[in-house]
Motif scaffolding. Sequence first.
Motif, PDB file in Angstrom:
ATOM      1  N   GLN A 246       0.867  -1.176   0.000  1.00  0.00           N
ATOM      2  CA  GLN A 246       0.000   0.000   0.000  1.00  0.00           C
ATOM      3  C   GLN A 246       0.903   1.224   0.000  1.00  0.00           C
ATOM      4  O   GLN A 246       1.808   1.339   0.824  1.00  0.00           O
ATOM      5  N   THR A 247       0.660   2.137  -0.931  1.00  0.00           N
ATOM      6  CA  THR A 247       1.570   3.271  -1.050  1.00  0.00           C
ATOM      7  C   THR A 247       1.060   4.477  -0.261  1.00  0.00           C
ATOM      8  O   THR A 247      -0.101   4.535   0.136  1.00  0.00           O
TER       9      THR A 247
ATOM     10  N   ALA B 281       4.523  -8.647  -6.467  1.00  0.00           N
ATOM     11  CA  ALA B 281       3.645  -8.135  -5.416  1.00  0.00           C
ATOM     12  C   ALA B 281       2.542  -7.281  -6.032  1.00  0.00           C
ATOM     13  O   ALA B 281       2.718  -6.736  -7.121  1.00  0.00           O
ATOM     14  N   TYR B 282       1.430  -7.188  -5.330  1.00  0.00           N
ATOM     15  CA  TYR B 282       0.311  -6.363  -5.797  1.00  0.00           C
ATOM     16  C   TYR B 282       0.479  -4.975  -5.190  1.00  0.00           C
ATOM     17  O   TYR B 282       0.544  -4.825  -3.966  1.00  0.00           O
ATOM     18  N   ILE B 283       0.526  -3.980  -6.059  1.00  0.00           N
ATOM     19  CA  ILE B 283       0.735  -2.623  -5.548  1.00  0.00           C
ATOM     20  C   ILE B 283      -0.588  -1.856  -5.566  1.00  0.00           C
ATOM     21  O   ILE B 283      -1.229  -1.720  -6.606  1.00  0.00           O
ATOM     22  N   LEU B 284      -1.010  -1.411  -4.385  1.00  0.00           N
ATOM     23  CA  LEU B 284      -2.238  -0.628  -4.248  1.00  0.00           C
ATOM     24  C   LEU B 284      -1.864   0.833  -4.026  1.00  0.00           C
ATOM     25  O   LEU B 284      -1.090   1.144  -3.131  1.00  0.00           O
ATOM     26  N   ALA B 285      -2.422   1.703  -4.860  1.00  0.00           N
ATOM     27  CA  ALA B 285      -2.090   3.120  -4.748  1.00  0.00           C
ATOM     28  C   ALA B 285      -2.897   3.764  -3.622  1.00  0.00           C
ATOM     29  O   ALA B 285      -4.112   3.545  -3.512  1.00  0.00           O
ATOM     30  N   GLY B 286      -2.262   4.550  -2.812  1.00  0.00           N
ATOM     31  CA  GLY B 286      -2.949   5.237  -1.716  1.00  0.00           C
ATOM     32  C   GLY B 286      -3.751   6.430  -2.243  1.00  0.00           C
ATOM     33  O   GLY B 286      -3.245   7.225  -3.028  1.00  0.00           O
ATOM     34  N   ILE B 287      -5.017   6.518  -1.826  1.00  0.00           N
ATOM     35  CA  ILE B 287      -5.891   7.597  -2.298  1.00  0.00           C
ATOM     36  C   ILE B 287      -6.518   8.294  -1.094  1.00  0.00           C
ATOM     37  O   ILE B 287      -7.041   7.638  -0.198  1.00  0.00           O
TER      38      ILE B 287
END
Lengths: 819, 224
Positions: A189-190, A215-221
């Motif tokens: 999680q970014t 890895a699965y990268i999830l963008a922080g919103i």
Amino acid sequence: MEPRSHLHRVLSEGHFAVTAEIGPPKSADGEVVRKKARLIKGYVDAANITDCQTAIVRMSSIASAVLVMAEGVEPVIQMTCRDRNRIGIQADLLGAAALGVKNLLCITGDHQKFGNHPEAKGVFDLDSIQLLDMVRRMRDEGKFMCGEDLTGARPEFFLGAAANPFADPFEFRVKRLAKKIAAGAEFIQTQIVYNVERFRKFMEMARDMGLTEKAYILAGITPPKSFGMARYMKYFVPGLDVPDEILKRMKEAKDKREEGINLAVEIIQQVREIPGVAGVHIMAIEWEEAVPEIVKRAGLHPRPLEAEVRPAVVVEVEKPVERVEVVAPPAEEVPEEAPPRVEIPVEAVKEVFSTVRSSIESLREGVNLLHDSLARLERALLGGEVVPAEAPEVPRVEVKVEERPPVEEKPVEAKEVPEEKEVAEEKKVEEKRVEEEKPAEEVEARVEEKPAEEEKPEEKPAVEVREEKPVEKPPVEEKPAPPAEGVEIGSFSGEYRPLSERAAGLPEDLYKEPGTAFIREVEIGKGEKAFKVGGTNVLPFHLFEGEMRHEPRVAMEILDVKPENWPESLARYFADVLDDPAAWARKCVETYGAEALCIYLMGTDPNYLNLDAKHAREVVEKVAGAVDVPLIVWGSGHAEKDVEVLREVAEVVGDRGAVIGPVEEANHRTLGATAMGYGLPVVASSPIDVNLAKQLNILLENVGVALDKILMDPSIGALGYGLEYTYSVMERIRLAALYAQDDKLQVPFICNVGREVWKAKEAGLPSDETMGDQEVRGVLMEAITSVALALAGGDLFIMRHPKAIELTKLIIKELMQQN
Amino acid sequence: MIVAERKPIRRVLEAIEPYQRVLVLGCRGCVAICSAGGDREVETMAAALRLARKRAGRPLETGEATLIRQCDPEYLAPLREWADKYEAVVSMACGVGVNLIADLFPEIRVYPGVDTTFYGANTALGEWQEKCRGCGDCILDLTGGLCPIARCAKNLLNGPCGGSQGGRCEIRPEVPCVWHQIYERLSARGELDRLMNFFPAKDWRPAGHGGPRDRIREDLKMDK
């Protein structure tokens, strides 16, 4: 491989995942967590539950996760390295797994400094990468960190980590991400993405390293809730990059919330286009209600798979209403209203802090090295008038909150977003600390140091001084040519800092000790140019603890006859006037700015020229006619002859208030009478000794000379000729006067420096390598003698060399500047 | 050196409240170098204590002495004689000195005159900075000579946290991020690979978490 969790399944099947954040309350009220879970249920694949984010104590992540599961939402628990060592972390994770938790985000954690217990001991036994490695080995190898076997069920976590594409050094961020993935991170999680371009670059680098395959990268919103929040994130949250465009849009928007949601949706759509982005993690700080709206508008609703969340333990929480009915409550407890009641003050406090914050901004900006010039320009353009625009929103916040399911708690922060309030507080604490840290130096030592430092310049031949440290010390430079410019004197640099400031932390009464009495004030001369000496109740220049009403003064010496043995370095300043006392006097006053003159009647000495009283009278008359500054008439020092000479002179200078002397024990009656007759102050000369000085004052007083008509001449010695002895005697006299109530010694000092210095052999030796330049040497000898004696208490100095006088006055002026 | 700073005078006054004769004992080691407990500071401390007690109407007699070191029994030997003349000792040495006096002379009441702060370097006139934490297992060979244990607020071992921005630590903007410095140092040397290695969890026992530390050199011992 069978997915480890619902979130893992969503990602592994290639769906664009959505997670949101739930911040537990600062209380034991589980209902808060459950309501938040209900709010986002069906809109997210999993909910992150923070582990005391920004180091503020809250309900634990694991316990909250169980409550969230009870509402049918899959939790992602967080584990920081700040609060537990490797033993506590492993134990808690075993427990979490046993309770049915399937997702774990491993992070280092915000430093305790940013939280509400900044005095706590931060554990940081491990860092986030070591934590990932440890949990991966527990899960995959069945080993505790120590290497011991983990027998039985293993904690089967889907492992996550955080990444910040916006922190520095930028190039290393992807490499560090690689380390996390190598250590065991399966999803990332970014930090909140506003700068999509930089994020794109980061993702590109991640793809190049093959990380998006691993890895699965999830963008922080995060939807900005207001312009103030956007601006705050831009300037005060380390590791967050908010482009100007975002600020501009938030500033110009009529409906800030609407615009915030629009921005979030747009960013989701943009990051979704970036290859390798597997989903988004929505952190709607202080604003969970926005999550469903954002998910819907981003086209991410409905979620592709329905979560099957089954907690290992079914948690039944009684509805507050029922509980109140059962537990006959205290009258004032109205359960339905309870959460809003907590809410309102919290909001109010937040608003207070937001106001404080905006005023602190400008302060902080100055010191914050993180702000580049663009940021300052931004602030100059957008800052200021915006704050009032935000104010009208405040009531709306409160109303809305009351209408909605009570979201009791404070902002659910992004992992590294410190709460505004805490930051504001922190800033204050910081400032306070800075104040306290100001040098609490040893007061007494410093006080003594100050004069000592300023004396230094004289101790070296000036030319060298200039070469070494031209700025700090007043250089005295020799130039061979015209006499008037022979020696140049620089000036002091640096600024005086008051002792009270330097002694911060030391109580004032510990270092202040003013004397119990004042030195008498003696008036020298009459009329416009007259001045007073004395009038102090502290040791010289101790201005921090008392008063020096008058600064030490210098009288310039002239002779009644042409001097025969003056070194060229001194005589050349007066070459044209040496045989004319009147012209000499004029030159002293007009060219060298003398504020008083001492006429030394050397020619009357029976052992020298033995000139008569009439000669003395003529000389003094001429001088008195030539200048209007106060005069001191100094006899030959022959007790008998002086009586005769000074009696004659007194007639001439009687109305000038001139000082006459020296008065010795041998002639104190006659000269005392003369002085009284004309109301003149006298110089009371005694061989250097405390008791002899006191004795002479007593004798004079007995004759009728008032103490405020006496200047004490302790018979000083020049540098190298007993200066230290003189210093010590004068100091003891002054201490007795000020601190031992010895009123017979409460009299100013007059120091006949010039004569003592310039008769010293060293003042007249020619220039050579060992002794240095003749003139510089003489000037420094005279100035050092005077300044040293000023530090011992000297009030009036008789000096000869114009440059020595200039240097002495400069140093005295600086020492007097302390207040 | 071991850096220390003078304790608040009030605290020292409280400690010596019951006594009339106190020895202020300096140390010419580290604390003298960092201007906390050398001859000059002893003089200042003694004067401040006397002045304060005079103000309070309970005059204090002070003795002043400064030893070469207070961390060696042989230098502390004169204390045995002085002890009779004073009711208490205010040690201006670091905590080591206070402890050793307490160990060697159970009959002497010894109180600290300074707060011992850290192992540091004199980085500018009047400025000291922490550079080492004495963790007992030096890793400076791996980090370009810059210590993340002493100089990173989180003791991180695998690189900078997300609070590192523009080379600064999030803790205080004037604090440089040591990991940023390590990164730049190793980048410049082409040794960035070192940072890609996984740095395993640290053994904290040598850092003092295994109890008081000691060091024994059999070859140097006399009492066999």
